[in-house]
Design a protein around this motif. Sequence first.
Motif, short mmCIF file in Angstrom:
data_model
loop_
_atom_site.label_atom_id
_atom_site.label_comp_id
_atom_site.label_asym_id
_atom_site.label_seq_id
_atom_site.Cartn_x
_atom_site.Cartn_y
_atom_site.Cartn_z
N LEU A 1 21.94 -16.18 42.09
CA LEU A 1 21.12 -16.27 40.88
C LEU A 1 21.15 -17.70 40.33
CD1 LEU A 1 22.01 -13.05 38.83
CD2 LEU A 1 19.83 -13.58 39.91
N SER B 1 20.61 -13.63 33.85
CA SER B 1 19.77 -12.44 33.88
C SER B 1 19.57 -11.82 32.50
CB SER B 1 20.39 -11.40 34.81
OG SER B 1 19.79 -10.15 34.67
N TYR C 1 19.25 -8.78 31.94
CA TYR C 1 20.09 -7.59 31.88
C TYR C 1 21.42 -7.91 31.20
CZ TYR C 1 23.17 -3.86 33.52
OH TYR C 1 24.07 -2.82 33.58
N LYS D 1 22.74 -6.78 27.34
CA LYS D 1 24.04 -6.11 27.23
C LYS D 1 24.93 -6.84 26.22
CE LYS D 1 24.26 -2.75 30.43
NZ LYS D 1 24.80 -1.39 30.20
N SER E 1 26.73 -12.90 41.03
CA SER E 1 26.75 -11.49 40.64
C SER E 1 25.77 -10.67 41.46
CB SER E 1 26.45 -11.35 39.15
OG SER E 1 25.17 -11.88 38.85
N THR E 2 26.13 -9.43 41.68
CA THR E 2 25.31 -8.48 42.43
C THR E 2 25.19 -7.20 41.62
OG1 THR E 2 27.23 -7.51 43.54
CG2 THR E 2 26.17 -9.41 44.61
N PRO E 3 24.25 -6.32 41.98
CA PRO E 3 24.13 -5.05 41.25
C PRO E 3 25.42 -4.24 41.19
CG PRO E 3 22.21 -5.39 42.64
CD PRO E 3 23.19 -6.48 42.98
N LYS E 4 26.31 -4.46 42.15
CA LYS E 4 27.55 -3.70 42.20
C LYS E 4 28.47 -3.97 41.01
CE LYS E 4 27.83 -3.19 47.23
NZ LYS E 4 28.64 -3.47 48.45
N LYS F 1 27.70 -4.28 37.94
CA LYS F 1 27.23 -3.71 36.68
C LYS F 1 28.18 -2.65 36.15
CE LYS F 1 22.31 -4.70 37.41
NZ LYS F 1 20.95 -4.14 37.57
N LYS F 2 28.70 -1.82 37.06
CA LYS F 2 29.61 -0.76 36.59
C LYS F 2 30.91 -1.35 36.05
CE LYS F 2 31.64 0.21 41.15
NZ LYS F 2 31.93 1.27 42.16
N ASN G 1 30.14 -2.72 32.56
CA ASN G 1 30.10 -1.65 31.55
C ASN G 1 31.50 -1.24 31.13
OD1 ASN G 1 27.29 -1.52 31.55
ND2 ASN G 1 27.23 -0.01 33.21
#
Length: 472
Positions: A2, A6, A8, A12, A439-442, A444-445, A448
């Motif tokens: 990236l 982002s 996103y 957040k 960073s990757t979508p993984k 995100k958890k 959180n």
Amino acid sequence: MLRYFSKYFVNKAILLYLMALLSVTFFFHTYSLPFIWFCWGVVEVLLFFYLSNNLTKTWTNLSEKNFKKKLFWTSFFISLVYVLVTYYLYTYLRGEPFEYDPTDGLAYHNEAVWCLDMFKQGQLSNYISWYQENHDFSDKGYLAYLNTLYCIFGPNILLARVLKCLYRAWMCILVYKLATRTFGEGVGRMAAIFCMLMPNFSFYAASHRKEMEMVLLTLLFMERTDFVIRSKHYNFINIILPIILAGILFSFRTVLGIAAVFAFLSALLFSGKYVIGKTKKYVLLTWVVLCLLTAGGGAIANEIEEVLVKSKTDDQETSMEWRSERKGGNQFAKYASGAIFAPLIVVIPFPTMIYIETQENLQRLNGGYFIRNFLAFFILFALVIIIKQKKWRDFVLIYTFTFSYLFILALSQFAQSERFHLPALPFLLIMAAYGISNSTPKIKKYLNFYMIILFCIIVIWNWFKLAGRSLA
């Protein structure tokens, strides 16, 4: 990778800040933030995150020359507006253009005015004698600078702070150069934009404390050192400049000089592919150490010894106990120790979102504290990446300086003091940018989960500040 922050992550962060601020205000409404600092924090957080997202996208295709130009002048403009607004705001709220509890900032100004008076009376030599006898080496650097500035231009408070705006803009350029050389163009631009928008730097650009000059000198040392090691241009000028800068750092804060020299020597030893042959490397290493000892002489040795002795007799535990017993102090502070602060040193300090008398500066900086708390997730993620990919040798200089300085801080009486963290902040922002870029979508958890923990800590921290004063 990236090349931008982002939306996103931005959404957040803003959501978490507003939830934490409103929850603390609801739970402890009797001690809610004054309206001005409530709004101040909200504006700082919104501007930082929204502009970080916008500018990391819109400036990504600029040429290097145009990017540097925009970065420098936008940073200068942001700082200048902040300086002018706070100059007159402080004057209105406090009757003088200094922040709440200006402590040594006001003391530096008053002494510089006295030095100017002595200079006009032809008694400068008397002042110099007093200055030599009454200031430790680690407190002489900034005073020498401010005294010289006042003797040339007069006791102009606003001029001194406008110069700090220039230093802040230059600092962003240095962050860009250092981060680009270390992690790549995308990370360099993102880190520089983070520094440009970070409200904590604006606060010190509008203060008479020494932090802005100190951060600039630290970045100059690190950028020039990194250039020398990576380029292998070991000529006299390239070598002597980091040595001079290291010596000056000792005159601002002893442990800062120690961390800087330690990082330099560590990079020479471990960044194998960037340095000269083994025999010459150790010759150069010995030469640098001897030059530092010769240049600093006994004054530096005495300073270091004083720090070590003080750490044994006036250590963190003693300091925290004093804070718990003084008027208005927190009775829980005496239980704090390096064992507690060390694991959290990348994340702390946490934001003060409630009103406590005499802590107006902390209340005003609540937005800046939160920004750092949130970005700490990506700093930790960057550490995981570097360890996992076994790339630590490429980043020895930055990581050694940052964590050696923070480690010393964690074991000191200043672990929770934001201003003592400031020299490490540009490098933490570089690491955060590197973490974001990878960073990757993984993740995100994990983010959180981190947000839930951070929300709970912020609420508990503000309860802790009230309960320790028998207010909750």
